[in-house]
Design a protein around this motif. Structure first.
Motif, PDB file in Angstrom:
ATOM      1  N   GLY B  58       0.832  -1.207   0.000  1.00  0.00           N
ATOM      2  CA  GLY B  58       0.000   0.000   0.000  1.00  0.00           C
ATOM      3  C   GLY B  58       0.861   1.250   0.000  1.00  0.00           C
ATOM      4  O   GLY B  58       2.036   1.212   0.377  1.00  0.00           O
ATOM      5  N   PHE B  59       0.257   2.368  -0.457  1.00  0.00           N
ATOM      6  CA  PHE B  59       1.030   3.586  -0.666  1.00  0.00           C
ATOM      7  C   PHE B  59       1.668   4.158   0.609  1.00  0.00           C
ATOM      8  O   PHE B  59       2.878   4.438   0.620  1.00  0.00           O
ATOM      9  N   PRO B  60       0.901   4.326   1.704  1.00  0.00           N
ATOM     10  CA  PRO B  60       1.510   4.979   2.882  1.00  0.00           C
ATOM     11  C   PRO B  60       2.722   4.222   3.399  1.00  0.00           C
ATOM     12  O   PRO B  60       3.774   4.824   3.655  1.00  0.00           O
ATOM     13  N   LEU B  61       2.587   2.918   3.508  1.00  0.00           N
ATOM     14  CA  LEU B  61       3.704   2.132   4.024  1.00  0.00           C
ATOM     15  C   LEU B  61       4.877   2.153   3.043  1.00  0.00           C
ATOM     16  O   LEU B  61       6.053   2.217   3.439  1.00  0.00           O
ATOM     17  N   ALA B  62       4.548   2.170   1.734  1.00  0.00           N
ATOM     18  CA  ALA B  62       5.595   2.210   0.705  1.00  0.00           C
ATOM     19  C   ALA B  62       6.401   3.501   0.840  1.00  0.00           C
ATOM     20  O   ALA B  62       7.633   3.494   0.689  1.00  0.00           O
ATOM     21  N   VAL B  63       5.695   4.622   1.131  1.00  0.00           N
ATOM     22  CA  VAL B  63       6.418   5.889   1.285  1.00  0.00           C
ATOM     23  C   VAL B  63       7.362   5.798   2.480  1.00  0.00           C
ATOM     24  O   VAL B  63       8.515   6.245   2.421  1.00  0.00           O
ATOM     25  N   LEU B  64       6.881   5.188   3.563  1.00  0.00           N
ATOM     26  CA  LEU B  64       7.753   5.018   4.729  1.00  0.00           C
ATOM     27  C   LEU B  64       8.978   4.193   4.380  1.00  0.00           C
ATOM     28  O   LEU B  64      10.103   4.533   4.750  1.00  0.00           O
ATOM     29  N   LEU B  65       8.746   3.091   3.640  1.00  0.00           N
ATOM     30  CA  LEU B  65       9.867   2.237   3.238  1.00  0.00           C
ATOM     31  C   LEU B  65      10.847   3.014   2.366  1.00  0.00           C
ATOM     32  O   LEU B  65      12.066   2.928   2.539  1.00  0.00           O
ATOM     33  N   GLY B  66      10.277   3.772   1.412  1.00  0.00           N
ATOM     34  CA  GLY B  66      11.123   4.564   0.517  1.00  0.00           C
ATOM     35  C   GLY B  66      11.954   5.556   1.306  1.00  0.00           C
ATOM     36  O   GLY B  66      13.168   5.702   1.083  1.00  0.00           O
ATOM     37  N   ALA B  67      11.305   6.245   2.249  1.00  0.00           N
ATOM     38  CA  ALA B  67      12.018   7.227   3.056  1.00  0.00           C
ATOM     39  C   ALA B  67      13.112   6.543   3.868  1.00  0.00           C
ATOM     40  O   ALA B  67      14.231   7.060   3.994  1.00  0.00           O
ATOM     41  N   ALA B  68      12.786   5.344   4.399  1.00  0.00           N
ATOM     42  CA  ALA B  68      13.777   4.626   5.201  1.00  0.00           C
ATOM     43  C   ALA B  68      14.972   4.221   4.341  1.00  0.00           C
ATOM     44  O   ALA B  68      16.135   4.381   4.736  1.00  0.00           O
ATOM     45  N   ALA B  69      14.681   3.739   3.128  1.00  0.00           N
ATOM     46  CA  ALA B  69      15.770   3.312   2.253  1.00  0.00           C
ATOM     47  C   ALA B  69      16.652   4.495   1.881  1.00  0.00           C
ATOM     48  O   ALA B  69      17.893   4.411   1.911  1.00  0.00           O
ATOM     49  N   ALA B  70      16.009   5.615   1.537  1.00  0.00           N
ATOM     50  CA  ALA B  70      16.787   6.790   1.145  1.00  0.00           C
ATOM     51  C   ALA B  70      17.593   7.318   2.327  1.00  0.00           C
ATOM     52  O   ALA B  70      18.749   7.729   2.174  1.00  0.00           O
ATOM     53  N   ALA B  71      16.985   7.288   3.512  1.00  0.00           N
ATOM     54  CA  ALA B  71      17.693   7.746   4.706  1.00  0.00           C
ATOM     55  C   ALA B  71      18.910   6.859   4.955  1.00  0.00           C
ATOM     56  O   ALA B  71      20.003   7.341   5.276  1.00  0.00           O
ATOM     57  N   ALA B  72      18.715   5.551   4.785  1.00  0.00           N
ATOM     58  CA  ALA B  72      19.824   4.621   5.016  1.00  0.00           C
ATOM     59  C   ALA B  72      20.949   4.869   4.009  1.00  0.00           C
ATOM     60  O   ALA B  72      22.138   4.929   4.369  1.00  0.00           O
ATOM     61  N   ALA B  73      20.566   5.050   2.732  1.00  0.00           N
ATOM     62  CA  ALA B  73      21.583   5.280   1.700  1.00  0.00           C
ATOM     63  C   ALA B  73      22.344   6.567   1.990  1.00  0.00           C
ATOM     64  O   ALA B  73      23.572   6.634   1.879  1.00  0.00           O
ATOM     65  N   SER B  74      21.593   7.590   2.381  1.00  0.00           N
ATOM     66  CA  SER B  74      22.211   8.877   2.664  1.00  0.00           C
ATOM     67  C   SER B  74      23.148   8.769   3.872  1.00  0.00           C
ATOM     68  O   SER B  74      24.249   9.323   3.875  1.00  0.00           O
ATOM     69  N   GLY B  75      22.691   8.020   4.881  1.00  0.00           N
ATOM     70  CA  GLY B  75      23.522   7.820   6.066  1.00  0.00           C
ATOM     71  C   GLY B  75      24.813   7.091   5.721  1.00  0.00           C
ATOM     72  O   GLY B  75      25.892   7.423   6.212  1.00  0.00           O
ATOM     73  N   LEU B  76      24.683   6.111   4.833  1.00  0.00           N
ATOM     74  CA  LEU B  76      25.854   5.357   4.402  1.00  0.00           C
ATOM     75  C   LEU B  76      26.855   6.288   3.702  1.00  0.00           C
ATOM     76  O   LEU B  76      28.065   6.222   3.913  1.00  0.00           O
ATOM     77  N   LEU B  77      26.304   7.197   2.886  1.00  0.00           N
ATOM     78  CA  LEU B  77      27.156   8.173   2.209  1.00  0.00           C
ATOM     79  C   LEU B  77      27.916   9.013   3.227  1.00  0.00           C
ATOM     80  O   LEU B  77      29.091   9.328   3.039  1.00  0.00           O
ATOM     81  N   HIS B  78      27.213   9.368   4.301  1.00  0.00           N
ATOM     82  CA  HIS B  78      27.902  10.149   5.336  1.00  0.00           C
ATOM     83  C   HIS B  78      29.085   9.384   5.894  1.00  0.00           C
ATOM     84  O   HIS B  78      30.176   9.918   6.045  1.00  0.00           O
ATOM     85  N   LEU B  79      28.832   8.087   6.175  1.00  0.00           N
ATOM     86  CA  LEU B  79      29.923   7.300   6.756  1.00  0.00           C
ATOM     87  C   LEU B  79      31.102   7.232   5.792  1.00  0.00           C
ATOM     88  O   LEU B  79      32.260   7.339   6.198  1.00  0.00           O
ATOM     89  N   LEU B  80      30.794   7.110   4.486  1.00  0.00           N
ATOM     90  CA  LEU B  80      31.865   7.062   3.492  1.00  0.00           C
ATOM     91  C   LEU B  80      32.616   8.391   3.409  1.00  0.00           C
ATOM     92  O   LEU B  80      33.844   8.429   3.385  1.00  0.00           O
ATOM     93  N   THR B  81      31.863   9.492   3.355  1.00  0.00           N
ATOM     94  CA  THR B  81      32.534  10.784   3.189  1.00  0.00           C
ATOM     95  C   THR B  81      33.316  11.144   4.441  1.00  0.00           C
ATOM     96  O   THR B  81      34.360  11.779   4.358  1.00  0.00           O
ATOM     97  N   ALA B  82      32.792  10.738   5.600  1.00  0.00           N
ATOM     98  CA  ALA B  82      33.504  11.065   6.831  1.00  0.00           C
ATOM     99  C   ALA B  82      34.876  10.409   6.806  1.00  0.00           C
ATOM    100  O   ALA B  82      35.850  10.946   7.305  1.00  0.00           O
ATOM    101  N   ARG B  83      34.957   9.240   6.172  1.00  0.00           N
ATOM    102  CA  ARG B  83      36.252   8.599   5.997  1.00  0.00           C
ATOM    103  C   ARG B  83      37.086   9.310   4.948  1.00  0.00           C
ATOM    104  O   ARG B  83      38.259   9.558   5.116  1.00  0.00           O
ATOM    105  N   GLY B  84      36.399   9.642   3.824  1.00  0.00           N
ATOM    106  CA  GLY B  84      37.101  10.235   2.696  1.00  0.00           C
ATOM    107  C   GLY B  84      37.702  11.586   3.036  1.00  0.00           C
ATOM    108  O   GLY B  84      38.693  11.994   2.452  1.00  0.00           O
ATOM    109  N   LEU B  85      37.077  12.289   3.997  1.00  0.00           N
ATOM    110  CA  LEU B  85      37.561  13.624   4.346  1.00  0.00           C
ATOM    111  C   LEU B  85      38.975  13.597   4.881  1.00  0.00           C
ATOM    112  O   LEU B  85      39.703  14.554   4.771  1.00  0.00           O
ATOM    113  N   ARG B  86      39.350  12.483   5.487  1.00  0.00           N
ATOM    114  CA  ARG B  86      40.676  12.431   6.102  1.00  0.00           C
ATOM    115  C   ARG B  86      41.772  12.464   5.053  1.00  0.00           C
ATOM    116  O   ARG B  86      41.717  11.724   4.077  1.00  0.00           O
ATOM    117  N   GLY B  87      42.731  13.307   5.256  1.00  0.00           N
ATOM    118  CA  GLY B  87      43.929  13.252   4.418  1.00  0.00           C
ATOM    119  C   GLY B  87      43.793  13.868   3.044  1.00  0.00           C
ATOM    120  O   GLY B  87      44.601  14.664   2.640  1.00  0.00           O
TER     121      GLY B  87
END
Lengths: 260, 296, 385
Positions: B58-87
């Motif tokens: 259903g649509f409402p739950l799908a939006v929640l899932l989508g938001a969760a997936a995007a949030a997770a991907a974005s968070g992962l990017l943060h972890l990567l960039t936080a590493r990349g910033l060094r040096g």
């Protein structure tokens, strides 16, 4: 390539404000040619702000700075450098690359090779580079950096990098050298070394040196004249002996010690 | 008159959806000093998850899932960039997000194929009439949801510990860390919030009158770049102002492009950039951005 | 030390020989791929100077390649057609057109450079992004110059009557190998790349390069050392665009037709990937990575059937197309390099290269008296305490 000789630096009524805060308030002093002049004061007294005005990084809201008859306020930093005023930084600011690269940057104002001449390796540019590299090597040797000359600066210990910064400033063949806390963060042996080096620079080159320093021993030993700042104001000015006994200075320093 | 009213309403709708995306850029930039070029593909990921799951949950739950997936991907990017910033050099983290965008966008483009995917939103192609003006329902919903979410983010800035931590850190990072602000967690929250907002934006970017979600939906997010930049990268209010300005420029160019002759063709696509360059020429740090301080 | 040098020289010489001999062995597909790689090398050198050395982020590099490509086509192409498909052009000699095209790209950079001089960091990055979109708009709409969406054919290069195409002299063969347009262009490309590498290395190791690197690491420190910051930022932009112009013109010559689609955001991003993979600030690294990044899709295309997860282009088989797989791969490579080995290929090469022995005392440069020492007391050799 005219070597600038030391000229008189006159700071007259300089005031600097940041967003309502007055960092420097009507400060005046004079650095006589060929002398070592120390600028001291507790933290936040405005010493670094003063350096930034002298090197053209900050604009003064009022007052004037005259070096060798030229008005500096309003000049861009590179134009100030062109007059033969070189400086070091409180926190080391070096460029990634070798010691030689950094020293050659110091000679930027003395060299002319442009993009086209350098890209095509025109004979003039090659000769110029060779000649100035030799001089940079001499200056490195003078500061005891000859064994590091071709090493990347990133790998050097802190004390050596401080010396590289000093060497870079000297490579500009300045008439006035601004040293911002040259011994900050050094151990006692390195401090002694640096003090001797500053004395040697003055003896060998006869240039003026304006020094910001917290190490009182070094200031008292090296300086001919001392200017004391507190909260952006000049509270004393004179020989080390007179300043040492000035009640306002004692209050500023002891007052701070009591608070600490 | 009706046409102007419709154009202005379009501008508001477009602007409010851009604002969701632009706010994501701003929040991330304020927290980490990184321009997140992978934001568009994070947005596309969120939209794709909504499209892929709405049939099952259903649509409402799908939006929640989508938001969760995007949030997770974005968070992962943060972890990567936080590493990349060094040096590495000054722009390392930003370029890293470009690399991540390249990989993620290509993978998603492969998954989406050449189709337009439906997100199963409840508004469909319904149109309401308000005082003689035709309005697409999905756009009204877009305005309402955007206003609500943006309001929530601004409230969080002001009243939550996270908002306080963020403001403290952007004033003086070292001092904030000494005062016990947990910079890592604050940043991670910022990146995740940005991702979730992007997923919601994806739903409205794909809604009527657009034919659905396709591989170019992520590129629509590129229009939010100028919005964030012209407002001032480190100013959330600037992101809103910028988004409305971009929405207005885009809607005006779309509404009147026929009158602009041969050069009007495709103008809506570049209008945001024209506005941005014009603003930056006058104000190099954007409308509300803070000037970079010289520190020696 | 000298053994090491001769070793490297020998390797470089062998590499040059291989490059010179390739047209005798490689077929047209690989020659054309190689020419694209050379165009990419020129572009990457330019962006490397701008972003790697001077620290200015540019996403608009593809725009300046487009200026070079269309500049060449317009300067060398003649007017033709009429009505909506009418094309204009100056019909200049191709060599002059090439020089003018490079100059035009540089001029375009110079026009934009005041913006580059004013904007800092990310603001510049996004402003250059605008160039790509504005450029696309202009390319699609000024049809009489660019030919619009379908592009415009490219006038072949020619030097003193010798054409770098299949014509004039027709049926040319060297050592029994037919020398058509691609074989002839190959050497033009090599010459351009050689000039590009030579000049870029000189710039980087010379006075301008040191000033730009100082600017990148601290604008304030550079200014205080006497570098006029705004002027050098503008110059970096302009010089970088000259290389882009050369790359664009070579792209046009290799393609024989220029289309707007080629010069999109994706190309700009490819260039960023190249300089990161090569190692920011390294000319040689950027060149090597440019070859890798631009040849990867071709290699994957050729070996698609033998590689897992990769489908031949145009087939419905499961798996990514070579182009997609290549983009995924080097996108991931950028992420990995920045997180694990920030110095890129250049750093890896340095790590695995035998180190020169520490300089012995005898090799230290003896103090050379210079003219200025006569005018002032020399620091001399005072023992440092």
């Amino acid at each position: 390539m005219t070597a600038p000789t030391a000229a008189r630096l006159e700071v007259r009524g300089v005031t600097v404000r940041f967003a309502g805060l007055t960092a420097l308030d009507d400060v005046s002093f004079t650095v006589e040619p060929g002398t070592v002049h120390a600028l001291i004061g507790p933290n936040g007294a405005g010493k670094s702000t003063c350096f930034n005005v002298l090197s053209g990084v900050y604009r003064a809201a009022a007052g004037s700075v005259v070096y060798g008859g030229r008005e500096l306020t309003g000049m861009a930093p590179h134009a100030v450098a062109g007059l033969g005023i070189a400086r070091t930084f409180q926190n080391i600011v070096l460029t990634a690359g070798t010691v030689a690269d950094n020293l050659m940057l110091g000679r930027h104002r003395l060299t002319r090779a442009g993009f086209a001449a350098t890209a095509l390796r025109l004979p003039g540019a090659v000769r110029e580079q060779r000649r100035h590299r030799a001089r940079a090597a001499e200056i490195a040797e003078f500061l005891g950096l000859e064994s590091h000359f071709d090493q990347p600066v990133g790998a050097l210990p802190y004390g050596v990098r401080k010396r590289v910064e000093l060497a870079r400033a000297l490579c500009a063949e300045p008439g006035l050298l601004l040293l911002d806390e040259p011994v900050a963060g050094m151990n006692p042996a390195e401090r002694l070394d640096m003090a001797d080096t500053v004395a040697a620079i003055r003896a060998a080159l006869g240039i003026s040196i304006l020094l910001v320093e917290h190490d009182m021993g070094m200031v008292m030993r090296l300086a001919d004249t001392v200017t004391v700042l507190d909260f952006g104001r000049r509270i004393a000015d004179g020989t080390p002996e007179t300043v040492r006994q000035d009640p306002a200075v004692l209050h500023a320093y002891l007052g701070q010690q009591e608070a600490a | 008159m009706t046409r102007l009213a419709e154009t202005l309403l379009d501008a508001l709708a477009l602007g409010s959806v851009y604002a969701l995306v632009a706010l994501g850029f701003t929040v991330v930039f304020k927290a980490s000093g990184v321009m997140n070029f992978a934001h568009g593909s994070v947005l596309l990921l969120g939209g794709w998850v909504v499209a892929a799951t709405h049939g099952a949950v259903g649509f409402p739950l799908a939006v929640l899932l989508g938001a969760a997936a995007a949030a997770a991907a974005s968070g992962l990017l943060h972890l990567l960039t936080a590493r990349g910033l060094r040096g590495a050099g000054a722009h390392a983290a930003t370029i890293l997000t470009i690399g991540a965008d390249l990989a993620l966008l290509t993978a998603l483009g492969r998954a989406i194929g050449a189709d337009y995917l439906a997100t199963g939103d409840p508004w469909g192609s319904a149109v309401v009439r308000i005082g003689g003006v035709h309005v697409v329902e999905a756009r009204l919903a877009g305005i309402a949801v955007s206003v609500a979410l943006i309001g929530a983010v601004f409230a969080a800035f002001r009243w939550t510990r996270w908002g306080l931590a963020m403001r403290a850190a952007s004033a003086d990072e070292e001092a904030a860390a000494l005062m016990g602000v947990r910079l890592g967690r604050m940043r991670l929250t910022a990146w995740c919030t940005a991702g979730a907002l992007a997923a919601v934006a994806a739903v409205f970017l794909a809604a009527f009158p657009s034919p659905g979600l396709d591989r170019s939906t992520g590129q629509l997010a590129l229009a939010a770049f100028p919005a964030a930049v012209l407002g001032g990268l480190d100013s959330a209010a600037g992101a809103l102002v910028g988004s409305l300005a971009i929405g207005l420029a885009g809607a005006l160019a779309a509404g009147y492009q026929d009158e602009l002759g041969a050069f009007g063709e495709g103008l809506p696509g570049i209008a945001p950039y024209l506005v941005m360059v014009a603003v930056l020429l006058v104000r190099p740090s954007g409308l509300l951005g803070s000037k970079e301080a010289v520190r020696v | 030390m000298s053994e090491l040098l001769t070793g490297r020289r020998a390797a470089a010489g062998a590499g040059v020989l291989v490059l010179l001999a390739l047209p005798f062995y490689a077929d047209g597909f690989w020659l054309q791929s190689g020419l694209f790689a050379m165009a990419a090398v020129l572009g990457a050198i330019g962006l490397g100077l701008l972003t790697g050395t001077a620290g200015q982020l540019s996403l608009g590099h593809s725009f300046f390649l487009a200026v070079g490509a269309y500049g060449y086509v317009w300067f060398s192409g003649g007017a033709s057609g009429n009505g909506p498909s009418r094309l204009t052009g100056l019909g200049l000699p191709p060599l002059l057109a090439l020089v003018l095209a490079i100059a035009l790209a540089g001029a375009a950079g110079a026009v934009f450079s005041p913006i580059a001089g004013r904007l800092r960091g990310m603001y510049l990055g996004v402003a250059t992004l605008a160039l790509v979109f504005l450029g696309q708009h202009v390319m699609l709409n000024s049809r009489s110059v660019t030919g619009g969406f379908n592009g415009r054919p490219v006038e072949p290069m020619s030097l003193f009557g010798f054409s770098f195409s299949d014509a004039s002299p027709r049926g040319l063969a060297v050592l029994g190998v037919p020398f058509g347009g691609l074989e002839r262009l190959w050497y033009l490309g090599l010459a351009l790349v050689a000039i590009g590498l030579f000049t870029a290395r000189n710039l980087q190791q010379g006075r301008p390069g040191r000033a730009l690197a100082a600017l990148r690491d601290s604008g304030t420190a550079a200014a205080v050392m006497g570098v006029p910051v705004a002027r050098y930022r503008c110059a970096a932009f302009t010089v970088s665009c000259l290389y882009a112009g050369a790359g664009g013109a070579l792209t046009a010559l290799a393609f024989t037709r220029v289309v707007p689609d080629h010069f999109g955001l994706a190309l700009s991003i490819d260039f960023l990937a190249m300089i990161v993979i090569g190692g920011l600030g390294s000319v040689g690294g950027a060149a090597a990575a440019a070859v890798l990044v631009s040849l990867l899709p071709q290699v994957l295309t050729v070996y698609a059937e033998r590689l897992p997860l990769i489908a031949p282009a145009g087939s419905d088989a499961f798996g990514a197309t070579p182009g997609e797989a290549a983009r995924c791969l080097y996108g991931a490579a950028v992420v990995l390099i920045l997180t694990l080995a920030p110095d890129g290929l250049a750093g890896l090469a340095r790590r695995y290269r035998p180190r020169p022995a520490p300089a012995a005392a005898s090799t230290a440069p003896a103090p050379v008296p210079v003219s200025r020492t006569a005018t002032r007391p020399s620091p001399g050799k005072e023992p440092t305490p």
